[in-house]
Design an enzyme around this catalytic site. Structure first.
Site, mmCIF file in Angstrom:
data_model
loop_
_atom_site.group_PDB
_atom_site.id
_atom_site.type_symbol
_atom_site.label_atom_id
_atom_site.label_comp_id
_atom_site.label_asym_id
_atom_site.label_seq_id
_atom_site.Cartn_x
_atom_site.Cartn_y
_atom_site.Cartn_z
ATOM 1 N N GLU A 1 0.862 -1.186 0.000
ATOM 2 C CA GLU A 1 0.000 0.000 0.000
ATOM 3 C C GLU A 1 0.898 1.235 0.000
ATOM 4 O OE1 GLU A 1 -2.772 -0.606 3.189
ATOM 5 O OE2 GLU A 1 -3.598 -2.415 2.254
ATOM 6 N N GLU B 1 -8.488 4.597 4.696
ATOM 7 C CA GLU B 1 -8.379 3.902 3.409
ATOM 8 C C GLU B 1 -8.469 4.975 2.331
ATOM 9 O OE1 GLU B 1 -7.711 0.801 2.968
ATOM 10 O OE2 GLU B 1 -8.180 -0.154 4.889
#
EC number: 3.5.1.96
Length: 349
Positions: free
Chosen positions: A73, A229
């Site tokens: 990520e 997120e």
């Protein structure tokens, strides 16, 4: 006293904290000053770096900002490395104690989500039984670093913060959303206003204690904690960082003691009402492989089957978040949430 030349030479690696971490390197000194001697720094180990203004007081906020708990990520990792650079150069004034954590350097170097086990499911001591997992000692190290950092922090409400930044495997109805850990206390208006400033579109409220990094810091360290997120997983160097500008600005405002002058709307709120738990490798998840997070389903819709286990929607509408049939048996294969925006906003403390 540290000379300007020595200080600059010893702190040059702060220009690219990410490069040092990906190389598995060690800085030439483990402590020093930067930002024209306005900030002290300490390297605490692989991917762990603490900053403190030279005139720090106990009344200052203590802020932990983390990224890379999942090694693939990459966008938040890149943002965090640039935050370090700008603090070191004095381009971003520091008005708090700050701990920067790149969560899983081994997985970052491998370009993988994790090496053996999902690091974000190992906190709160859940790493202890996993003697052979390469993530287990890292979870213990992060717990220890966070506990030590917050041990000397102020205890006033809002004195301790943890922002854990992620990107998602799949698309989402709400591209950028937050998850708040369950602590038994009502959510705070302070956190919701900050999330609004970050232009977070939706908040997911957990209703049970969990095993994530933000759960640990909220429950054990008393931090106002959230998991962000912020978009889709991409390789290093392939991110359009402009898509994360508002969240990045909100983090920078938090550590520099500033506030966005524009009063943003509070995010919509969704509360967890159930989860799909993988019983065995026979699990069938009846949603499209690429279904976006927060996709709604009507009452009665069968979403999962695993032997005798069934999950059908019980409320008038439920939305699925993080559907993943590939997890190990015994782990969560999806969350089900319902909208609770009005009630949550009315109850903010």
């Amino acid at each position: 006293m540290i000379s300007s030349a020595d200080s600059g030479r010893d702190a040059a690696w702060l220009d690219d904290f990410l490069a040092l971490t990906l190389a598995g390197g060690t800085p030439p000194a483990h402590a020093g000053e930067c930002a024209a001697h306005a900030v002290r720094w300490r390297w605490l180990g692989d991917g762990l770096l603490q900053f403190e203004p030279v005139d720090a007081t106990r009344r200052m906020q203590s802020v932990l900002v983390s990224a890379g708990v999942h090694g693939d990520e990459t966008a938040p990792i890149e943002l965090l490395s640039m935050l370090v650079r700008d603090i070191a150069h004095g381009a971003l004034p520091l008005r708090c104690r700050l701990l920067v954590a790149l969560g899983n350097p081994g997985a970052m170097r491998a370009g993988e989500r994790y090496l053996d086990d999902d690091l974000n499911r190992l906190f709160g001591g859940r790493h202890a039984p996993l003697a052979t997992s390469r993530e287990a000692p890292r979870a213990a190290q992060l717990e220890a670093a966070a506990s030590a950092f917050f041990a000397t922090a102020g205890r006033a409400r809002g004195a301790r913060w943890h922002i854990d930044m992620h990107t998602a495997i799949r698309a989402s109805v709400f591209e950028q959303f937050a998850l708040l850990p369950h602590t038994g206390e009502p959510p705070t208006r302070t956190m919701f206003e900050w999330l609004g400033e970050a232009r977070i579109a939706a908040v997911l409220l957990h209703t049970a204690k969990g095993s994530t990094f933000s759960h640990f810091t909220a429950q054990t360290c008393g931090a106002l904690a959230c998991t962000l997120e912020l978009g889709k997983v991409m390789p290093f160097g392939a991110n359009d960082l402009s898509r994360f500008a508002r969240a990045d600005a909100a983090v920078r405002n938090l550590v520099s003691g500033r506030r966005d002058a524009a009063r943003a709307a509070l995010p919509r709120v969704f509360t967890v009402v159930d989860q799909i738990t993988k019983q065995s490798d026979a699990l069938e998840l009846f949603v499209e492989k690429d279904v976006p997070n927060f996709t709604p389903f009507a009452q009665g819709t069968l979403l999962a089957r695993d032997g005798d286990y069934r999950y059908a929607v019980r409320h008038a509408q439920e939305r699925i978040v993080f559907p993943n049939p590939s997890v190990k048996p015994g782990l969560r294969a999806g969350l089900l949430v319902v909208e609770t925006t009005l009630d949550t906003h009315a109850a903010l403390a």
